[in-house]
Design an enzyme around this catalytic site. Sequence first.
Site, PDB file in Angstrom:
ATOM      1  N   MET A  32       0.844  -1.193   0.000  1.00  0.00           N
ATOM      2  CA  MET A  32       0.000   0.000   0.000  1.00  0.00           C
ATOM      3  C   MET A  32       0.879   1.242   0.000  1.00  0.00           C
ATOM      4  O   MET A  32       0.429   2.328   0.374  1.00  0.00           O
ATOM      5  CB  MET A  32      -0.938  -0.015   1.201  1.00  0.00           C
ATOM      6  CG  MET A  32      -1.896  -1.209   1.135  1.00  0.00           C
ATOM      7  SD  MET A  32      -3.429  -0.993   2.048  1.00  0.00           S
ATOM      8  CE  MET A  32      -2.808  -0.794   3.686  1.00  0.00           C
ATOM      9  N   GLY A  33       2.146   1.103  -0.401  1.00  0.00           N
ATOM     10  CA  GLY A  33       3.055   2.253  -0.466  1.00  0.00           C
ATOM     11  C   GLY A  33       3.635   2.604   0.885  1.00  0.00           C
ATOM     12  O   GLY A  33       3.617   1.784   1.813  1.00  0.00           O
ATOM     13  N   HIS A  36       9.092   0.917   3.252  1.00  0.00           N
ATOM     14  CA  HIS A  36      10.223   0.923   4.192  1.00  0.00           C
ATOM     15  C   HIS A  36      11.069  -0.314   3.892  1.00  0.00           C
ATOM     16  O   HIS A  36      10.757  -1.085   2.967  1.00  0.00           O
ATOM     17  CB  HIS A  36       9.715   0.946   5.638  1.00  0.00           C
ATOM     18  CG  HIS A  36       8.685  -0.106   5.932  1.00  0.00           C
ATOM     19  ND1 HIS A  36       8.964  -1.451   5.902  1.00  0.00           N
ATOM     20  CD2 HIS A  36       7.359  -0.009   6.211  1.00  0.00           C
ATOM     21  CE1 HIS A  36       7.872  -2.137   6.198  1.00  0.00           C
ATOM     22  NE2 HIS A  36       6.876  -1.284   6.365  1.00  0.00           N
ATOM     23  N   HIS A  39       9.363  -3.648   3.057  1.00  0.00           N
ATOM     24  CA  HIS A  39       8.882  -3.832   1.682  1.00  0.00           C
ATOM     25  C   HIS A  39      10.060  -4.075   0.736  1.00  0.00           C
ATOM     26  O   HIS A  39       9.978  -4.894  -0.176  1.00  0.00           O
ATOM     27  CB  HIS A  39       8.152  -2.580   1.182  1.00  0.00           C
ATOM     28  CG  HIS A  39       6.932  -2.218   1.965  1.00  0.00           C
ATOM     29  ND1 HIS A  39       6.870  -1.089   2.748  1.00  0.00           N
ATOM     30  CD2 HIS A  39       5.727  -2.815   2.057  1.00  0.00           C
ATOM     31  CE1 HIS A  39       5.673  -1.006   3.298  1.00  0.00           C
ATOM     32  NE2 HIS A  39       4.954  -2.047   2.898  1.00  0.00           N
ATOM     33  N   GLU A 150       6.150 -11.637   6.957  1.00  0.00           N
ATOM     34  CA  GLU A 150       5.593 -12.402   8.085  1.00  0.00           C
ATOM     35  C   GLU A 150       5.089 -11.478   9.190  1.00  0.00           C
ATOM     36  O   GLU A 150       4.444 -11.926  10.118  1.00  0.00           O
ATOM     37  CB  GLU A 150       6.663 -13.337   8.650  1.00  0.00           C
ATOM     38  CG  GLU A 150       6.891 -14.547   7.770  1.00  0.00           C
ATOM     39  CD  GLU A 150       7.885 -15.519   8.354  1.00  0.00           C
ATOM     40  OE1 GLU A 150       8.603 -15.141   9.305  1.00  0.00           O
ATOM     41  OE2 GLU A 150       7.950 -16.650   7.840  1.00  0.00           O
ATOM     42  N   GLN A 155      -2.403 -12.403   7.768  1.00  0.00           N
ATOM     43  CA  GLN A 155      -2.683 -12.036   6.372  1.00  0.00           C
ATOM     44  C   GLN A 155      -2.009 -13.024   5.413  1.00  0.00           C
ATOM     45  O   GLN A 155      -2.615 -13.466   4.426  1.00  0.00           O
ATOM     46  CB  GLN A 155      -2.167 -10.623   6.101  1.00  0.00           C
ATOM     47  CG  GLN A 155      -2.119 -10.254   4.624  1.00  0.00           C
ATOM     48  CD  GLN A 155      -1.748  -8.799   4.396  1.00  0.00           C
ATOM     49  OE1 GLN A 155      -2.596  -7.946   4.484  1.00  0.00           O
ATOM     50  NE2 GLN A 155      -0.496  -8.518   4.080  1.00  0.00           N
ATOM     51  N   ARG A 189       3.026   2.538   9.592  1.00  0.00           N
ATOM     52  CA  ARG A 189       2.365   3.286  10.676  1.00  0.00           C
ATOM     53  C   ARG A 189       3.368   3.878  11.663  1.00  0.00           C
ATOM     54  O   ARG A 189       3.047   4.815  12.390  1.00  0.00           O
ATOM     55  CB  ARG A 189       1.374   2.382  11.414  1.00  0.00           C
ATOM     56  CG  ARG A 189       0.167   2.033  10.568  1.00  0.00           C
ATOM     57  CD  ARG A 189      -0.918   1.348  11.385  1.00  0.00           C
ATOM     58  NE  ARG A 189      -2.152   1.269  10.641  1.00  0.00           N
ATOM     59  CZ  ARG A 189      -2.448   0.346   9.742  1.00  0.00           C
ATOM     60  NH1 ARG A 189      -1.572  -0.606   9.480  1.00  0.00           N
ATOM     61  NH2 ARG A 189      -3.593   0.354   9.097  1.00  0.00           N
TER      62      ARG A 189
HETATM   63  O1  PAF Z   1      -0.020  -5.729   3.625  1.00  0.00           O
HETATM   64  C1  PAF Z   1      -0.465  -4.825   2.915  1.00  0.00           C
HETATM   65  O2  PAF Z   1       0.179  -3.812   2.671  1.00  0.00           O
HETATM   66  C2  PAF Z   1      -1.855  -4.952   2.313  1.00  0.00           C
HETATM   67  O3  PAF Z   1      -2.710  -5.615   3.178  1.00  0.00           O
HETATM   68  C3  PAF Z   1      -1.869  -5.632   0.927  1.00  0.00           C
HETATM   69  C4  PAF Z   1      -1.378  -7.056   1.007  1.00  0.00           C
HETATM   70  C5  PAF Z   1      -0.992  -4.837  -0.035  1.00  0.00           C
HETATM   71  C6  PAF Z   1      -3.285  -5.658   0.359  1.00  0.00           C
HETATM   72  O4  PAF Z   1      -3.794  -4.382   0.201  1.00  0.00           O
END
Ligand code: PAF
Length: 283
Positions: A32-33, A36, A39, A150, A155, A189
């Site tokens: 979701m951008g 950091h 990612h 993880e 999720q 966050r």
């Molecule tokens: O983990 C996230 O950033 C989001 O939940 C994802 C997997 C990109 C789905 O919007």
Amino acid sequence: MTAPILRTLSELRAKTQAWRRAGRTIGVVPTMGALHQGHLSLAQAARADCDRVIVTIFVNPKQFNNPEDLAKYPRTEQDDAAKLAPLEVDAIYVPDPDQIYPDGFATTVSVAGLTDVMEGEFRPGHFDGVATVVAKLFLQTQADRAYFGEKDYQQLMVVRRMARDLDIPIEVIGCPTVREPSGLAMSSRNLRLSDQGLATGARMQAVMQDMAGQLAQGAAFADLVGPARDTLLTAGFSEVEYIDLRCAETLAPLAAATRPARLFATAWLEGVRLIDNIDVPTA
Ligand code: PAF
């Protein structure tokens, strides 16, 4: 070199179909951008495994159960593209909202069971939003492999189940949580925490490590959870939503670390919801 930013499904498909025709493997990193190091480690893993790498950036409104959280979610597209440049990803897919949810969009992907607990309990509808958007991103990118941190372990399990159940031909790969030197799990966050908040936030990891050590020695979870909550509240957290010990495979609750287990915690600090989980060695 900065990767091309693609905003429509037809631009994306033109790339992926050419790659597929040439026999290239494709890896996708859904985000979701507000990227950091966590990612970036996913993009690095994809870069090492796949011929072509797509990073997606889409702040998915359907997974926010709190409109204020959605409004406050950082949007930093230019910085994100600059951070990805050294990793030489092949495309950044930043779909216009109607490319994901066109007018009349009426389908929800819902995974039962795994979503009843923890995040599912405290964020009603969240996982339906995640499963729906991730299913779309898998189908739109036609990737062979997808990379998830993880840090959002539940999720990861939900997405893996969804892909299996829907026969989406993609391998879902979980990558280790990346942490600050203090132990705090990296998260978009964290940008909203003060310096003091960042220091206090790291206490969650310390408390969890301490619990994991005692669980590995055979301690009962029920004896540890109350004191752990009290420690976090005394440290400055305003609310502890849950601390849970669960089976690493099924997420069923465990009374002790008698089989592969994970310890999960979520707590509020300075109006920010912090979430973390760690592996617990079997007693
Ligand atoms: O983990 C996230 O950033 C989001 O939940 C994802 C997997 C990109 C789905 O919007």
